[in-house]
Design a protein around this motif. Sequence first.
Motif, PDB file in Angstrom:
ATOM      1  N   CYS A  68      27.524 -12.487  -7.155  1.00 57.66           N
ATOM      2  CA  CYS A  68      28.930 -12.798  -7.337  1.00 57.66           C
ATOM      3  C   CYS A  68      29.042 -14.286  -7.681  1.00 57.66           C
ATOM      4  O   CYS A  68      28.298 -15.111  -7.137  1.00 57.66           O
ATOM      5  CB  CYS A  68      29.672 -12.493  -6.043  1.00 57.66           C
ATOM      6  SG  CYS A  68      31.421 -12.867  -6.015  1.00 57.66           S
ATOM      7  N   ALA A  69      29.958 -14.611  -8.578  1.00 55.89           N
ATOM      8  CA  ALA A  69      30.088 -16.002  -9.002  1.00 55.89           C
ATOM      9  C   ALA A  69      31.551 -16.341  -9.263  1.00 55.89           C
ATOM     10  O   ALA A  69      32.370 -15.450  -9.529  1.00 55.89           O
ATOM     11  CB  ALA A  69      29.270 -16.257 -10.263  1.00 55.89           C
TER      12      ALA A  69
ATOM     13  N   SER B 134      34.304 -16.569 -20.030  1.00 51.04           N
ATOM     14  CA  SER B 134      32.925 -16.929 -20.307  1.00 51.04           C
ATOM     15  C   SER B 134      31.996 -15.869 -19.770  1.00 51.04           C
ATOM     16  O   SER B 134      32.285 -15.236 -18.757  1.00 51.04           O
ATOM     17  CB  SER B 134      32.590 -18.280 -19.679  1.00 51.04           C
ATOM     18  OG  SER B 134      31.211 -18.574 -19.836  1.00 51.04           O
ATOM     19  N   ARG B 135      30.855 -15.714 -20.465  1.00 51.74           N
ATOM     20  CA  ARG B 135      29.778 -14.835 -20.011  1.00 51.74           C
ATOM     21  C   ARG B 135      28.532 -15.642 -19.664  1.00 51.74           C
ATOM     22  O   ARG B 135      27.489 -15.065 -19.391  1.00 51.74           O
ATOM     23  CB  ARG B 135      29.451 -13.821 -21.112  1.00 51.74           C
ATOM     24  CG  ARG B 135      30.625 -12.932 -21.484  1.00 51.74           C
ATOM     25  CD  ARG B 135      30.363 -12.145 -22.758  1.00 51.74           C
ATOM     26  NE  ARG B 135      31.559 -11.376 -23.143  1.00 51.74           N
ATOM     27  CZ  ARG B 135      31.654 -10.054 -23.025  1.00 51.74           C
ATOM     28  NH1 ARG B 135      30.639  -9.364 -22.570  1.00 51.74           N
ATOM     29  NH2 ARG B 135      32.755  -9.434 -23.388  1.00 51.74           N
ATOM     30  N   ARG B 136      28.652 -16.938 -19.693  1.00 49.94           N
ATOM     31  CA  ARG B 136      27.489 -17.782 -19.468  1.00 49.94           C
ATOM     32  C   ARG B 136      27.358 -18.162 -17.992  1.00 49.94           C
ATOM     33  O   ARG B 136      28.296 -18.722 -17.414  1.00 49.94           O
ATOM     34  CB  ARG B 136      27.582 -19.053 -20.312  1.00 49.94           C
ATOM     35  CG  ARG B 136      27.572 -18.786 -21.806  1.00 49.94           C
ATOM     36  CD  ARG B 136      27.598 -20.060 -22.606  1.00 49.94           C
ATOM     37  NE  ARG B 136      28.798 -20.848 -22.340  1.00 49.94           N
ATOM     38  CZ  ARG B 136      29.109 -21.939 -23.001  1.00 49.94           C
ATOM     39  NH1 ARG B 136      28.287 -22.399 -23.957  1.00 49.94           N
ATOM     40  NH2 ARG B 136      30.208 -22.609 -22.733  1.00 49.94           N
ATOM     41  N   PRO B 137      26.189 -17.927 -17.398  1.00 44.11           N
ATOM     42  CA  PRO B 137      26.003 -18.306 -15.986  1.00 44.11           C
ATOM     43  C   PRO B 137      26.265 -19.788 -15.745  1.00 44.11           C
ATOM     44  O   PRO B 137      26.764 -20.162 -14.671  1.00 44.11           O
ATOM     45  CB  PRO B 137      24.533 -17.949 -15.724  1.00 44.11           C
ATOM     46  CG  PRO B 137      24.226 -16.860 -16.703  1.00 44.11           C
ATOM     47  CD  PRO B 137      25.015 -17.201 -17.927  1.00 44.11           C
ATOM     48  N   THR B 138      25.973 -20.609 -16.720  1.00 43.86           N
ATOM     49  CA  THR B 138      26.139 -22.058 -16.528  1.00 43.86           C
ATOM     50  C   THR B 138      27.602 -22.471 -16.417  1.00 43.86           C
ATOM     51  O   THR B 138      27.894 -23.580 -15.975  1.00 43.86           O
ATOM     52  CB  THR B 138      25.483 -22.832 -17.688  1.00 43.86           C
ATOM     53  OG1 THR B 138      25.975 -22.300 -18.936  1.00 43.86           O
ATOM     54  CG2 THR B 138      23.972 -22.700 -17.639  1.00 43.86           C
ATOM     55  N   ASP B 139      28.516 -21.604 -16.791  1.00 48.16           N
ATOM     56  CA  ASP B 139      29.950 -21.915 -16.672  1.00 48.16           C
ATOM     57  C   ASP B 139      30.506 -21.570 -15.293  1.00 48.16           C
ATOM     58  O   ASP B 139      31.663 -21.878 -15.003  1.00 48.16           O
ATOM     59  CB  ASP B 139      30.749 -21.174 -17.735  1.00 48.16           C
ATOM     60  CG  ASP B 139      30.629 -21.818 -19.100  1.00 48.16           C
ATOM     61  OD1 ASP B 139      30.850 -21.124 -20.103  1.00 48.16           O
ATOM     62  OD2 ASP B 139      30.288 -23.022 -19.160  1.00 48.16           O
ATOM     63  N   PHE B 140      29.697 -20.920 -14.457  1.00 50.26           N
ATOM     64  CA  PHE B 140      30.130 -20.530 -13.124  1.00 50.26           C
ATOM     65  C   PHE B 140      29.489 -21.477 -12.113  1.00 50.26           C
ATOM     66  O   PHE B 140      28.271 -21.570 -12.043  1.00 50.26           O
ATOM     67  CB  PHE B 140      29.750 -19.075 -12.843  1.00 50.26           C
ATOM     68  CG  PHE B 140      30.596 -18.092 -13.601  1.00 50.26           C
ATOM     69  CD1 PHE B 140      30.419 -17.907 -14.970  1.00 50.26           C
ATOM     70  CD2 PHE B 140      31.585 -17.362 -12.962  1.00 50.26           C
ATOM     71  CE1 PHE B 140      31.207 -17.011 -15.675  1.00 50.26           C
ATOM     72  CE2 PHE B 140      32.374 -16.458 -13.654  1.00 50.26           C
ATOM     73  CZ  PHE B 140      32.179 -16.281 -15.016  1.00 50.26           C
ATOM     74  N   GLY B 141      30.319 -22.146 -11.312  1.00 45.51           N
ATOM     75  CA  GLY B 141      29.804 -23.193 -10.441  1.00 45.51           C
ATOM     76  C   GLY B 141      29.496 -22.771  -9.024  1.00 45.51           C
ATOM     77  O   GLY B 141      28.788 -23.482  -8.305  1.00 45.51           O
ATOM     78  N   SER B 142      30.000 -21.614  -8.596  1.00 41.25           N
ATOM     79  CA  SER B 142      29.761 -21.149  -7.231  1.00 41.25           C
ATOM     80  C   SER B 142      29.079 -19.791  -7.280  1.00 41.25           C
ATOM     81  O   SER B 142      29.493 -18.917  -8.053  1.00 41.25           O
ATOM     82  CB  SER B 142      31.077 -21.025  -6.462  1.00 41.25           C
ATOM     83  OG  SER B 142      31.716 -22.275  -6.362  1.00 41.25           O
ATOM     84  N   TRP B 143      28.064 -19.617  -6.428  1.00 43.79           N
ATOM     85  CA  TRP B 143      27.263 -18.399  -6.442  1.00 43.79           C
ATOM     86  C   TRP B 143      26.999 -17.912  -5.026  1.00 43.79           C
ATOM     87  O   TRP B 143      26.843 -18.708  -4.098  1.00 43.79           O
ATOM     88  CB  TRP B 143      25.911 -18.655  -7.125  1.00 43.79           C
ATOM     89  CG  TRP B 143      26.031 -18.922  -8.584  1.00 43.79           C
ATOM     90  CD1 TRP B 143      26.311 -20.128  -9.178  1.00 43.79           C
ATOM     91  CD2 TRP B 143      25.920 -17.975  -9.634  1.00 43.79           C
ATOM     92  NE1 TRP B 143      26.373 -19.987 -10.539  1.00 43.79           N
ATOM     93  CE2 TRP B 143      26.128 -18.665 -10.850  1.00 43.79           C
ATOM     94  CE3 TRP B 143      25.653 -16.608  -9.679  1.00 43.79           C
ATOM     95  CZ2 TRP B 143      26.075 -18.026 -12.093  1.00 43.79           C
ATOM     96  CZ3 TRP B 143      25.603 -15.976 -10.915  1.00 43.79           C
ATOM     97  CH2 TRP B 143      25.817 -16.679 -12.096  1.00 43.79           C
TER      98      TRP B 143
END
Length: 123
Positions: A95-96, A104-113
């Motif tokens: 979850c992010a 966005s579909r890019r993991p790098t655009d999500f800051g919390s994991w």
Amino acid sequence: QVQLVESGGGLVQAGGSLRLSCAASGRTFSSNRMGWFRQAPGKEREFVAAISWNSVTYYADSVKGRFTISRDNAKNTVALQMNSLKPEDTALYYCAATSKAAPSRRPTDFGSWGQGTQVTVSS
């Protein structure tokens, strides 16, 4: 930032269903875009689904029509209902959250994991 904890993973036969949940803490949850990603051994983390603050959703082509993402802003939770599971869905699911407004579909655009929850689909 938002703190995230996933649950609901497990072992299921092909064709079965699982429901993943993600509990979030933090006052900014309702304004965050939430996403689910997955990572299989030896592969890169890949986008699965995401949902905006006002419940606009989008999916990876590989899960469209089988998976459904939803959120409950009152309970600070987001869920991923997975139906018609296939062995190729086997992965660690994360979850992010992101505060970025644009989809966005890019993991790098999500800051919390979160830490991830394992989903294993047997054939």
